[in-house]
Design an enzyme around this catalytic site. Structure first.
Site, PDB file in Angstrom:
ATOM      1  N   GLU A 437       0.837  -1.212   0.000  1.00 31.14           N
ATOM      2  CA  GLU A 437       0.000   0.000   0.000  1.00 31.14           C
ATOM      3  C   GLU A 437       0.868   1.256   0.000  1.00 31.14           C
ATOM      4  O   GLU A 437       0.533   2.259   0.624  1.00 31.14           O
ATOM      5  CB  GLU A 437      -0.936  -0.031   1.224  1.00 31.14           C
ATOM      6  CG  GLU A 437      -2.233   0.667   0.979  1.00 31.14           C
ATOM      7  CD  GLU A 437      -2.823   0.290  -0.366  1.00 31.14           C
ATOM      8  OE1 GLU A 437      -2.860   1.161  -1.211  1.00 31.14           O
ATOM      9  OE2 GLU A 437      -3.230  -0.881  -0.555  1.00 31.14           O
TER      10      GLU A 437
HETATM   11  C1  LIG Z   1       2.342  -9.500   0.026  1.00 33.93           C
HETATM   12  C2  LIG Z   1       2.104  -8.337  -0.872  1.00 33.93           C
HETATM   13  C3  LIG Z   1       0.798  -7.970  -1.155  1.00 33.93           C
HETATM   14  C4  LIG Z   1       0.562  -6.922  -2.038  1.00 33.93           C
HETATM   15  N1  LIG Z   1      -0.726  -6.623  -2.405  1.00 33.93           N
HETATM   16  C5  LIG Z   1      -0.943  -5.783  -3.460  1.00 33.93           C
HETATM   17  C6  LIG Z   1      -2.240  -5.642  -4.040  1.00 33.93           C
HETATM   18  O1  LIG Z   1      -3.223  -6.201  -3.562  1.00 33.93           O
HETATM   19  N2  LIG Z   1      -2.359  -4.870  -5.143  1.00 33.93           N
HETATM   20  C7  LIG Z   1      -1.305  -4.224  -5.719  1.00 33.93           C
HETATM   21  O2  LIG Z   1      -1.480  -3.558  -6.729  1.00 33.93           O
HETATM   22  N3  LIG Z   1      -0.062  -4.296  -5.149  1.00 33.93           N
HETATM   23  C8  LIG Z   1       0.140  -5.077  -4.062  1.00 33.93           C
HETATM   24  N4  LIG Z   1       1.402  -5.192  -3.527  1.00 33.93           N
HETATM   25  C9  LIG Z   1       2.481  -4.405  -4.084  1.00 33.93           C
HETATM   26  C10 LIG Z   1       3.003  -3.335  -3.109  1.00 33.93           C
HETATM   27  O3  LIG Z   1       2.065  -2.315  -2.928  1.00 33.93           O
HETATM   28  C11 LIG Z   1       4.353  -2.835  -3.676  1.00 33.93           C
HETATM   29  O4  LIG Z   1       5.265  -3.897  -3.515  1.00 33.93           O
HETATM   30  C12 LIG Z   1       4.843  -1.592  -2.979  1.00 33.93           C
HETATM   31  O5  LIG Z   1       3.998  -0.506  -3.271  1.00 33.93           O
HETATM   32  C13 LIG Z   1       6.272  -1.218  -3.388  1.00 33.93           C
HETATM   33  O6  LIG Z   1       6.507  -1.358  -4.763  1.00 33.93           O
HETATM   34  P1  LIG Z   1       7.776  -2.207  -5.251  1.00 33.93           P
HETATM   35  O7  LIG Z   1       7.709  -3.517  -4.566  1.00 33.93           O
HETATM   36  O8  LIG Z   1       7.805  -2.223  -6.724  1.00 33.93           O
HETATM   37  O9  LIG Z   1       9.019  -1.423  -4.680  1.00 33.93           O
HETATM   38  P2  LIG Z   1       9.808  -0.224  -5.409  1.00 33.93           P
HETATM   39  O10 LIG Z   1       8.856   0.794  -5.911  1.00 33.93           O
HETATM   40  O11 LIG Z   1      10.779  -0.803  -6.378  1.00 33.93           O
HETATM   41  O12 LIG Z   1      10.612   0.398  -4.176  1.00 33.93           O
HETATM   42  C14 LIG Z   1      11.846  -0.132  -3.702  1.00 33.93           C
HETATM   43  C15 LIG Z   1      12.394   0.787  -2.603  1.00 33.93           C
HETATM   44  O13 LIG Z   1      12.659   2.090  -3.150  1.00 33.93           O
HETATM   45  C16 LIG Z   1      11.943   3.077  -2.439  1.00 33.93           C
HETATM   46  N5  LIG Z   1      11.453   4.077  -3.393  1.00 33.93           N
HETATM   47  C17 LIG Z   1      10.865   3.837  -4.584  1.00 33.93           C
HETATM   48  N6  LIG Z   1      10.541   4.997  -5.171  1.00 33.93           N
HETATM   49  C18 LIG Z   1      10.906   5.983  -4.350  1.00 33.93           C
HETATM   50  C19 LIG Z   1      10.830   7.404  -4.393  1.00 33.93           C
HETATM   51  N7  LIG Z   1      10.290   8.033  -5.435  1.00 33.93           N
HETATM   52  N8  LIG Z   1      11.320   8.099  -3.350  1.00 33.93           N
HETATM   53  C20 LIG Z   1      11.871   7.476  -2.284  1.00 33.93           C
HETATM   54  N9  LIG Z   1      11.961   6.135  -2.179  1.00 33.93           N
HETATM   55  C21 LIG Z   1      11.489   5.401  -3.205  1.00 33.93           C
HETATM   56  C22 LIG Z   1      10.809   2.353  -1.735  1.00 33.93           C
HETATM   57  O14 LIG Z   1      10.389   3.013  -0.558  1.00 33.93           O
HETATM   58  C23 LIG Z   1      11.430   1.000  -1.447  1.00 33.93           C
HETATM   59  O15 LIG Z   1      12.140   1.055  -0.247  1.00 33.93           O
HETATM   60  C24 LIG Z   1       1.645  -6.207  -2.590  1.00 33.93           C
HETATM   61  C25 LIG Z   1       2.966  -6.554  -2.250  1.00 33.93           C
HETATM   62  C26 LIG Z   1       3.192  -7.604  -1.424  1.00 33.93           C
HETATM   63  C27 LIG Z   1       4.619  -7.976  -1.136  1.00 33.93           C
END
Ligand SMILES: Cc1cc2nc3c(=O)[nH]c(=O)nc-3n(C[C@H](O)[C@H](O)[C@H](O)COP(=O)(O)OP(=O)(O)OC[C@H]3O[C@@H](n4cnc5c(N)ncnc54)[C@H](O)[C@@H]3O)c2cc1C
Length: 586
Positions: A437
């Protein structure tokens, strides 16, 4: 181990004594008949369901996990029956709109129900919470036909909801998403793409699964302006309103993950799946934010819920486990709750939990005011305050929720690391709430860049003024020793806010996480001052929960609030120390 017990006494204290719930409800048309007595009896019932039905499924569900075979998801034994019983009892529609079959009860009750579910079984809690978030987005943005077809069945819980944003290359940065939606010429679209990490993406509860999918229409501009929102059901609706033929979407895999094993987190393939536009083309992210904001508050409350459950177990264990001599030197073995360091762990959890619950209720009451207050300025201000506090609730509650799970596990010593005690599951389950989220880092950026800027910075200043006025009102009863340190911390927060208003983007990014923590500690201090004042006024009539308030308030002020000094210094140090090192040199 003792079963989880819903904190009904604390809820009654918050609603009845701290927040004057009855008077608050009396001012809100449609809620005039809701009062503390009703709220407590509803939540008492919910607490029984949580501890008698959902908690017993928590560990077996973690051990068994979800399975995928022949494209069908099977949830662990007992989940489907529990979900159907939950829906049949009307819990899915507790705060749902009566015109769609909901009970129309206040958000303040809903947020407390969410806490109880998260305490008892986090994997389970995601099913109703995602459905509710989807309902809110459909209510706010969909056309009348979609509303009529989907809302009654989703509010009742017969059909569940899921949110499909994330793709392999598009996580935080949704502007990168590639899923496409091509108009079919009959008002529907064909959706093609793959989404990952989709919670509650499929299940074996029966009914239908309604996905809200972000995708791009043909010729849509790059970036977030080209994203639209579509409703895409697992089964197309039949003419009689039930489920019809299977849509062209399938579960490609279940994610293997650290925790919430009883929750099916799906890789979803949409292969020309039929969907319908929700809201305007190119405004999909805006529409999805209705669901995301609802979910962010619920995810924050997941941190609170896990912390409450883990802390309860740790307290029970600490009362029974005999080790070492008493701190005054008396020969032991004594219960480990006698040791100051164990007490510090337990009290750190308690001080967070009770302040967070109070802040959650306060925030939910603002949602009720925003929805129903007769005065439009009052409604607007309440809505803005919810926006300001949403990233704080999401990130601060889940960070402290995870820490509380870890310290509660620590109270068990080595036994906390052994599966049969259940404490390591709390740690694994709590961890996700900091990540999904929108990660907590992203919540902090939202607070410092977007939320502090609301109303040109005046909203935050009005919020701080409100805290200052409440502190002044609390001081005669709660006492200077409890209230003045909170006022000093508020002054630090105001100074940090001024500093941020003139800071470069990089300095704001560097400060964000520390600033959110500072903000949260001040908000918790504000809640402790209010709770302490309410409890101090009760004198001899105070219940054990109410008497505990003064002791925990003192712990918070003396042992947790001083962190605000270090945070203020770190914030104003800015970005240079973070940016000095070349990426290659890490
Ligand atoms: C168990 C689970 C359930 C989930 N359920 C859903 C769901 O129901 N629906 C759905 O759509 N998604 C879902 N997600 C996805 C989840 O919301 C994302 O994993 C999360 O938003 C982070 O995206 P990412 O994993 O691509 O990380 P990334 O965006 O690659 O981020 C990696 C790191 O970089 C940091 N970062 C990235 N961009 C910036 C920025 N601009 N400024 C500062 N820091 C930054 C982040 O804080 C993080 O520490 C789920 C994930 C999991 C693991």
């Amino acid at each position: 181990m003792a079963a989880y017990a819903a904190p009904v006494d604390d809820i009654a204290f918050l609603l009845g004594t701290v927040f004057d719930f009855d008077r608050c409800m009396a001012e809100l048309p449609g809620h005039e008949d809701v009062n503390t007595e009703l709220a407590v009896s509803v939540l008492d019932e919910a607490g029984k369901f949580a501890s008698e039905v959902l908690e017993p499924l928590n560990r077996p569900g973690d051990e068994e996990g979800c399975r995928l075979s022949d494209g069908c998801v099977t949830t662990p034994k007992g989940m489907a029956e529990a979900y159907r019983a939950f829906a049949a009892a009307g819990w899915c529609g507790l705060s749902g709109a009566p015109e769609h079959g909901g009970q129309g009860l206040p958000r303040a009750l809903q947020i407390l129900l969410d806490e109880l579910l998260s305490s008892a079984n986090l994997s389970f809690s995601l099913f109703p919470s995602l459905t509710r978030g989807a309902v809110e987005a459909i209510e706010a943005h969909a056309g009348e036909e979609l509303k009529a077809t989907y809302l009654p069945k989703m509010v009742s819980g017969e059909w569940t909801g899921a949110m499909a944003l994330t793709e392999a290359s598009a996580g935080t940065d949704l502007g990168l998403l590639a899923t496409r939606a091509v108009p079919n010429g009959d008002g529907s679209v064909a959706i093609t793409g793959t989404k990952i990490f989709i919670s509650s993406g499929d299940h074996d509860f029966g009914g239908n699964v309604i996905h809200l999918v972000l995708a791009r229409l043909p010729d849509a501009p790059k970036g977030v302006k080209g994203i639209s929102l579509f409703l895409c059901p697992k089964f197309l609706p039949a003419p009689d309103g039930g489920v019809g033929t299977r849509n062209a979407m399938s579960v490609g895999a279940l994610e293997h993950k650290m925790g919430i094993h009883a929750q099916p987190t799906c890789v979803m393939n949409y292969d020309g799946a039929t969907g319908w536009l929700v809201g305007e083309p190119g405004r999909g992210l805006n529409a999805m934010f209705t669901m995301m904001n609802a979910e962010r508050l619920m995810v924050g409350v997941q941190g609170l819920g896990i912390a409450e459950a883990a802390n309860q177990k740790a307290v029970a264990y600490a009362r029974e486990r005999l080790q070492g001599n008493a701190p005054d030197g008396a020969r032991g073995p004594v219960p480990i709750i006698a040791h100051p360091d164990v007490r510090k762990m337990l009290l750190t959890g308690r001080a967070f939990i009770e302040a967070a619950r109070a802040l959650a209720v306060w925030t939910a009451l603002q949602m009720d005011i925003a929805a129903r207050h007769p005065d439009s300025d009052t409604r607007r201000e309440a809505d803005a305050l919810v926006s300001l506090l949403t990233p704080v609730v999401k990130a601060a509650f889940t960070d402290s929720g995870f820490e509380t799970a870890v310290t509660s596990q620590q109270v068990f010593g080595g036994h906390g690391y052994i599966r049969e005690w259940g404490m390591e599951q709390y740690v694994r389950d709590a961890r996700i709430a900091q990540l999904y989220e929108g990660t907590n880092g992203v919540q902090a950026m939202d607070l410092v860049t977007r939320k502090l800027a609301l109303d040109d910075g005046r909203l935050a200043r009005r919020f701080f003024a409100r805290i200052r006025a409440d502190l002044a009102a609390a001081q005669p009863a709660a006492g200077e020793a409890l209230v003045m340190p909170v006022a000093d911390a508020l002054a630090r927060l105001e100074a940090a806010t001024d500093w941020l208003s003139g800071a470069a983007a990089c300095d704001a990014g560097a400060a964000a996480t520390d600033y959110l923590r500072l903000f949260a500690l001040v908000a918790f201090g504000w809640m402790w001052a209010r709770m302490a004042a309410a409890a101090a006024g009760l004198g001899e009539a105070a219940t054990p929960v109410e008497r505990r308030k003064l002791a925990v308030a003192r712990f918070f002020v003396e042992r947790m609030l001083p962190e605000t000094k270090g945070l203020a210094a770190a914030i104003e140090a800015g970005a240079p120390a973070l940016m000095a090192l070349e990426a290659e040199a890490f």
